[in-house]
Design an enzyme around this catalytic site. Structure first.
Site, PDB file in Angstrom:
ATOM      1  N   CYS A  48       0.834  -1.205   0.000  1.00  0.00           N
ATOM      2  CA  CYS A  48       0.000   0.000   0.000  1.00  0.00           C
ATOM      3  C   CYS A  48       0.864   1.249   0.000  1.00  0.00           C
ATOM      4  O   CYS A  48       1.548   1.533   0.993  1.00  0.00           O
ATOM      5  CB  CYS A  48      -0.940  -0.041   1.209  1.00  0.00           C
ATOM      6  SG  CYS A  48      -1.754   1.527   1.595  1.00  0.00           S
ATOM      7  N   CYS A  51       0.110   3.935   2.674  1.00  0.00           N
ATOM      8  CA  CYS A  51       0.462   3.442   4.020  1.00  0.00           C
ATOM      9  C   CYS A  51       1.896   3.817   4.381  1.00  0.00           C
ATOM     10  O   CYS A  51       2.204   4.072   5.550  1.00  0.00           O
ATOM     11  CB  CYS A  51       0.309   1.922   4.096  1.00  0.00           C
ATOM     12  SG  CYS A  51      -1.381   1.315   3.861  1.00  0.00           S
TER      13      CYS A  51
END
Length: 311
Positions: A48, A51
Protein backbone atom coordinates in the site's frame (compact mmCIF):
# COMPACT_ATOMS: atom_id res chain seq x y z
CA UNK A 1 0.16 21.75 32.55
CA UNK A 2 1.13 20.41 29.14
CA UNK A 3 -0.10 20.70 25.58
CA UNK A 4 -2.33 17.72 24.87
CA UNK A 5 0.04 16.56 22.13
CA UNK A 6 3.21 18.01 23.56
CA UNK A 7 4.04 15.64 26.39
CA UNK A 8 5.76 16.38 29.67
CA UNK A 9 8.54 14.89 31.75
CA UNK A 10 10.65 11.99 30.56
CA UNK A 11 9.59 10.64 27.15
CA UNK A 12 7.82 7.29 27.05
CA UNK A 13 9.86 4.63 25.20
CA UNK A 14 8.62 4.18 21.64
CA UNK A 15 8.38 0.42 22.15
CA UNK A 16 5.69 0.99 24.78
CA UNK A 17 3.75 3.32 22.51
CA UNK A 18 3.88 1.61 19.11
CA UNK A 19 3.38 -2.12 18.64
CA UNK A 20 2.93 -4.57 15.81
CA UNK A 21 -0.29 -6.38 16.68
CA UNK A 22 -1.55 -9.76 15.50
CA UNK A 23 -4.72 -11.78 15.92
CA UNK A 24 -3.17 -13.37 19.02
CA UNK A 25 -2.42 -10.03 20.72
CA UNK A 26 -5.35 -7.91 19.53
CA UNK A 27 -7.47 -8.32 22.67
CA UNK A 28 -4.54 -7.45 24.96
CA UNK A 29 -2.86 -4.70 22.96
CA UNK A 30 -5.97 -2.98 21.59
CA UNK A 31 -9.20 -3.80 23.43
CA UNK A 32 -7.77 -4.16 26.95
CA UNK A 33 -5.08 -1.50 26.48
CA UNK A 34 -7.71 1.03 25.39
CA UNK A 35 -9.22 0.80 28.89
CA UNK A 36 -6.16 2.73 30.11
CA UNK A 37 -5.46 5.08 27.18
CA UNK A 38 -6.75 5.49 23.62
CA UNK A 39 -5.28 3.11 21.05
CA UNK A 40 -4.90 4.19 17.43
CA UNK A 41 -5.00 1.13 15.14
CA UNK A 42 -3.31 1.48 11.76
CA UNK A 43 -4.52 -1.15 9.27
CA UNK A 44 -1.89 -1.31 6.53
CA UNK A 45 -0.18 -3.61 4.01
CA UNK A 46 3.34 -3.68 2.53
CA UNK A 47 2.05 -3.07 -1.01
CA UNK A 48 0.00 0.00 0.00
CA UNK A 49 1.66 3.23 -1.20
CA UNK A 50 -0.25 5.69 1.02
CA UNK A 51 0.46 3.44 4.02
CA UNK A 52 4.19 4.13 3.62
CA UNK A 53 3.50 7.84 4.07
CA UNK A 54 0.83 7.64 6.75
CA UNK A 55 2.52 5.09 9.01
CA UNK A 56 5.63 7.13 9.90
CA UNK A 57 3.52 10.30 10.30
CA UNK A 58 1.21 8.49 12.71
CA UNK A 59 4.16 7.11 14.67
CA UNK A 60 5.66 10.59 14.97
CA UNK A 61 2.38 12.06 16.21
CA UNK A 62 1.86 9.25 18.73
CA UNK A 63 5.44 9.68 19.99
CA UNK A 64 4.85 13.43 20.47
CA UNK A 65 1.76 12.64 22.55
CA UNK A 66 4.12 10.89 25.00
CA UNK A 67 1.82 8.27 26.46
CA UNK A 68 -1.56 9.99 26.05
CA UNK A 69 -2.28 7.57 23.21
CA UNK A 70 -0.70 4.37 21.90
CA UNK A 71 -0.56 2.87 18.43
CA UNK A 72 -1.18 -0.63 17.12
CA UNK A 73 -0.02 -1.57 13.62
CA UNK A 74 -1.89 -4.43 11.93
CA UNK A 75 -0.64 -5.85 8.63
CA UNK A 76 -3.91 -6.97 7.02
CA UNK A 77 -2.10 -9.41 4.72
CA UNK A 78 -0.58 -11.24 7.68
CA UNK A 79 -3.76 -11.05 9.77
CA UNK A 80 -6.52 -11.72 7.27
CA UNK A 81 -8.78 -13.59 9.71
CA UNK A 82 -8.58 -10.74 12.21
CA UNK A 83 -9.36 -8.15 9.52
CA UNK A 84 -12.30 -10.23 8.27
CA UNK A 85 -13.66 -10.68 11.80
CA UNK A 86 -13.43 -6.95 12.51
CA UNK A 87 -15.11 -6.19 9.19
CA UNK A 88 -17.93 -8.56 10.17
CA UNK A 89 -18.28 -6.56 13.38
CA UNK A 90 -18.84 -3.35 11.41
CA UNK A 91 -15.41 -1.80 10.83
CA UNK A 92 -15.09 -0.64 7.20
CA UNK A 93 -11.77 -2.24 6.25
CA UNK A 94 -12.41 -2.61 2.53
CA UNK A 95 -9.66 -0.11 1.73
CA UNK A 96 -6.40 0.80 3.41
CA UNK A 97 -4.89 2.62 5.08
CA UNK A 98 -7.69 2.71 7.63
CA UNK A 99 -7.05 4.17 11.09
CA UNK A 100 -9.45 3.39 13.93
CA UNK A 101 -9.36 4.89 17.42
CA UNK A 102 -10.36 2.60 20.30
CA UNK A 103 -11.41 3.99 23.69
CA UNK A 104 -12.73 1.84 26.53
CA UNK A 105 -12.71 -1.22 24.30
CA UNK A 106 -14.80 0.38 21.55
CA UNK A 107 -14.05 2.06 18.22
CA UNK A 108 -15.04 5.72 18.56
CA UNK A 109 -13.60 7.40 15.46
CA UNK A 110 -11.71 6.61 12.26
CA UNK A 111 -10.38 7.90 8.97
CA UNK A 112 -9.17 6.38 5.70
CA UNK A 113 -6.32 7.41 3.43
CA UNK A 114 -3.22 9.46 4.18
CA UNK A 115 -3.59 12.76 6.03
CA UNK A 116 -1.14 15.64 6.48
CA UNK A 117 0.56 15.88 9.91
CA UNK A 118 -1.65 18.76 11.05
CA UNK A 119 -4.82 16.72 10.48
CA UNK A 120 -3.29 13.68 12.21
CA UNK A 121 -2.52 15.84 15.24
CA UNK A 122 -6.08 17.16 15.21
CA UNK A 123 -7.45 13.61 15.04
CA UNK A 124 -5.31 12.48 17.98
CA UNK A 125 -6.23 15.56 20.00
CA UNK A 126 -9.93 14.84 19.44
CA UNK A 127 -9.52 11.21 20.49
CA UNK A 128 -7.47 12.06 23.60
CA UNK A 129 -10.01 14.66 24.67
CA UNK A 130 -12.87 12.19 24.11
CA UNK A 131 -11.12 9.63 26.30
CA UNK A 132 -10.67 12.17 29.08
CA UNK A 133 -14.22 13.51 28.80
CA UNK A 134 -15.26 16.83 27.43
CA UNK A 135 -16.20 18.27 30.78
CA UNK A 136 -13.83 20.39 32.83
CA UNK A 137 -13.37 20.20 36.60
CA UNK A 138 -16.71 21.61 37.79
CA UNK A 139 -18.76 19.79 35.17
CA UNK A 140 -16.83 16.59 35.80
CA UNK A 141 -17.76 16.73 39.47
CA UNK A 142 -21.39 17.38 38.55
CA UNK A 143 -21.40 14.36 36.25
CA UNK A 144 -19.97 12.17 39.01
CA UNK A 145 -22.62 13.42 41.42
CA UNK A 146 -25.37 12.69 38.88
CA UNK A 147 -24.05 9.18 38.32
CA UNK A 148 -24.10 8.58 42.08
CA UNK A 149 -27.70 9.79 42.28
CA UNK A 150 -28.68 7.47 39.45
CA UNK A 151 -26.91 4.51 41.08
CA UNK A 152 -28.77 5.21 44.31
CA UNK A 153 -32.15 5.28 42.58
CA UNK A 154 -32.68 9.04 42.58
CA UNK A 155 -33.32 9.16 38.84
CA UNK A 156 -35.26 12.45 38.84
CA UNK A 157 -32.50 14.26 40.73
CA UNK A 158 -29.90 12.74 38.42
CA UNK A 159 -31.87 13.93 35.39
CA UNK A 160 -31.90 17.50 36.72
CA UNK A 161 -28.15 17.42 37.27
CA UNK A 162 -27.40 15.97 33.83
CA UNK A 163 -29.65 18.62 32.30
CA UNK A 164 -27.79 21.33 34.21
CA UNK A 165 -24.49 20.07 32.77
CA UNK A 166 -25.97 20.27 29.28
CA UNK A 167 -26.97 23.84 30.05
CA UNK A 168 -23.27 24.60 30.48
CA UNK A 169 -21.93 22.29 27.75
CA UNK A 170 -24.47 21.36 25.06
CA UNK A 171 -22.04 18.94 23.39
CA UNK A 172 -21.32 16.83 26.46
CA UNK A 173 -21.88 13.23 25.38
CA UNK A 174 -21.66 11.89 28.93
CA UNK A 175 -24.46 14.21 30.04
CA UNK A 176 -26.66 13.29 27.09
CA UNK A 177 -26.14 9.60 27.77
CA UNK A 178 -26.71 10.08 31.51
CA UNK A 179 -29.90 12.08 30.98
CA UNK A 180 -31.26 9.37 28.69
CA UNK A 181 -30.36 6.66 31.23
CA UNK A 182 -32.12 8.62 33.96
CA UNK A 183 -35.30 8.59 31.88
CA UNK A 184 -34.84 4.88 31.21
CA UNK A 185 -34.72 4.38 34.98
CA UNK A 186 -37.98 6.37 35.21
CA UNK A 187 -39.42 4.03 32.54
CA UNK A 188 -39.89 6.90 30.09
CA UNK A 189 -38.27 5.27 27.08
CA UNK A 190 -39.79 7.62 24.50
CA UNK A 191 -38.30 10.65 26.27
CA UNK A 192 -34.94 8.88 26.60
CA UNK A 193 -34.93 8.21 22.87
CA UNK A 194 -35.93 11.80 22.09
CA UNK A 195 -33.03 13.09 24.19
CA UNK A 196 -30.53 11.02 22.23
CA UNK A 197 -32.10 11.99 18.91
CA UNK A 198 -31.58 15.61 19.91
CA UNK A 199 -27.84 15.22 20.52
CA UNK A 200 -25.59 17.26 18.17
CA UNK A 201 -24.48 15.34 15.10
CA UNK A 202 -20.79 15.55 16.03
CA UNK A 203 -21.33 13.49 19.20
CA UNK A 204 -24.18 11.26 18.00
CA UNK A 205 -21.88 8.23 17.75
CA UNK A 206 -20.06 8.81 21.06
CA UNK A 207 -19.70 5.74 23.25
CA UNK A 208 -21.91 7.20 26.01
CA UNK A 209 -24.74 7.82 23.56
CA UNK A 210 -24.39 4.44 21.86
CA UNK A 211 -24.53 2.79 25.30
CA UNK A 212 -27.75 4.61 26.17
CA UNK A 213 -29.29 3.64 22.81
CA UNK A 214 -28.46 0.01 23.53
CA UNK A 215 -30.04 0.29 26.97
CA UNK A 216 -33.23 1.68 25.44
CA UNK A 217 -33.38 -1.22 22.99
CA UNK A 218 -32.91 -3.74 25.80
CA UNK A 219 -35.51 -2.00 27.94
CA UNK A 220 -38.05 -2.21 25.12
CA UNK A 221 -37.28 -5.90 24.73
CA UNK A 222 -37.79 -6.40 28.47
CA UNK A 223 -41.34 -5.11 28.19
CA UNK A 224 -42.22 -8.14 26.07
CA UNK A 225 -39.95 -10.75 27.66
CA UNK A 226 -41.50 -14.12 28.49
CA UNK A 227 -41.21 -16.12 31.71
CA UNK A 228 -37.67 -17.40 32.26
CA UNK A 229 -38.80 -20.76 33.67
CA UNK A 230 -41.09 -21.53 30.72
CA UNK A 231 -38.48 -20.57 28.14
CA UNK A 232 -35.76 -22.54 29.90
CA UNK A 233 -38.02 -25.59 29.87
CA UNK A 234 -38.55 -25.17 26.12
CA UNK A 235 -34.80 -24.98 25.49
CA UNK A 236 -34.11 -28.00 27.67
CA UNK A 237 -36.81 -29.95 25.85
CA UNK A 238 -35.37 -29.01 22.45
CA UNK A 239 -31.85 -27.53 22.50
CA UNK A 240 -32.15 -26.90 18.73
CA UNK A 241 -35.06 -24.50 19.24
CA UNK A 242 -33.07 -21.38 18.42
CA UNK A 243 -36.02 -19.01 18.76
CA UNK A 244 -36.70 -20.26 22.28
CA UNK A 245 -33.04 -19.87 23.23
CA UNK A 246 -33.00 -16.31 21.87
CA UNK A 247 -36.18 -15.48 23.80
CA UNK A 248 -34.64 -17.05 26.91
CA UNK A 249 -31.60 -14.78 26.56
CA UNK A 250 -33.86 -11.72 26.34
CA UNK A 251 -35.84 -12.85 29.38
CA UNK A 252 -32.68 -13.49 31.38
CA UNK A 253 -31.38 -10.02 30.59
CA UNK A 254 -34.75 -8.49 31.50
CA UNK A 255 -34.48 -10.33 34.84
CA UNK A 256 -31.10 -8.72 35.47
CA UNK A 257 -28.86 -11.69 34.62
CA UNK A 258 -26.71 -10.31 31.80
CA UNK A 259 -24.07 -13.02 32.24
CA UNK A 260 -26.58 -15.83 31.70
CA UNK A 261 -28.09 -13.97 28.75
CA UNK A 262 -24.67 -13.69 27.10
CA UNK A 263 -24.02 -17.38 27.76
CA UNK A 264 -27.22 -18.40 25.96
CA UNK A 265 -26.48 -16.10 23.03
CA UNK A 266 -22.96 -17.47 22.69
CA UNK A 267 -24.37 -21.00 22.64
CA UNK A 268 -26.86 -19.95 19.96
CA UNK A 269 -24.04 -18.38 17.93
CA UNK A 270 -22.00 -21.58 18.32
CA UNK A 271 -24.89 -23.70 17.05
CA UNK A 272 -25.89 -21.47 14.13
CA UNK A 273 -24.15 -18.11 13.72
CA UNK A 274 -26.32 -17.18 10.73
CA UNK A 275 -29.68 -17.91 12.38
CA UNK A 276 -32.18 -15.10 11.81
CA UNK A 277 -29.61 -12.99 9.94
CA UNK A 278 -27.04 -13.23 12.73
CA UNK A 279 -29.45 -12.22 15.49
CA UNK A 280 -27.34 -13.78 18.24
CA UNK A 281 -24.26 -11.72 17.40
CA UNK A 282 -26.33 -8.55 17.01
CA UNK A 283 -27.94 -9.09 20.41
CA UNK A 284 -24.54 -9.74 21.98
CA UNK A 285 -23.25 -6.44 20.62
CA UNK A 286 -26.31 -4.65 22.00
CA UNK A 287 -25.65 -6.06 25.47
CA UNK A 288 -21.93 -5.25 25.23
CA UNK A 289 -22.72 -1.66 24.19
CA UNK A 290 -25.14 -1.21 27.09
CA UNK A 291 -22.62 -2.31 29.75
CA UNK A 292 -19.39 -0.56 30.80
CA UNK A 293 -16.60 -1.67 28.49
CA UNK A 294 -14.54 -3.04 31.39
CA UNK A 295 -17.43 -5.09 32.84
CA UNK A 296 -16.31 -8.74 33.22
CA UNK A 297 -19.43 -9.85 31.33
CA UNK A 298 -18.29 -7.75 28.36
CA UNK A 299 -14.62 -8.74 28.50
CA UNK A 300 -15.33 -12.46 28.85
CA UNK A 301 -18.14 -12.38 26.31
CA UNK A 302 -16.06 -10.58 23.69
CA UNK A 303 -13.17 -13.03 24.20
CA UNK A 304 -15.45 -16.05 23.75
CA UNK A 305 -17.17 -14.53 20.72
CA UNK A 306 -13.85 -13.67 19.11
CA UNK A 307 -12.56 -17.21 19.66
CA UNK A 308 -15.66 -18.58 17.92
CA UNK A 309 -15.33 -16.15 15.00
CA UNK A 310 -11.66 -17.01 14.54
CA UNK A 311 -12.21 -20.76 14.91
Amino acid sequence: MMDILGGAGAPTPAGDLIKDVTEATFMQDVVEASMQAPVIVDFWAPWCGPCKTLGPALEAAVTRANGAVTMAKIDVDQNQRLAQALAQQGLPLQSIPTVVAFVQGRPIDMFQGALPPSEIDAFLKKVIEAAGGEAGGGLGEALEAAEEMLAEGAAADAAQTFAAVLGEDDKNAAAYGGLARAHIAMEDLDQAEAILNGAPAEISDAAEIEAARAQIELARQAQNAGPVADLRAKVEADPADHAARFDLAQALHAAGDAEAAVSELLELFRRDREWNDGAAKAQLFTIFEALPANDPVVLNGRRKLSSMIFA
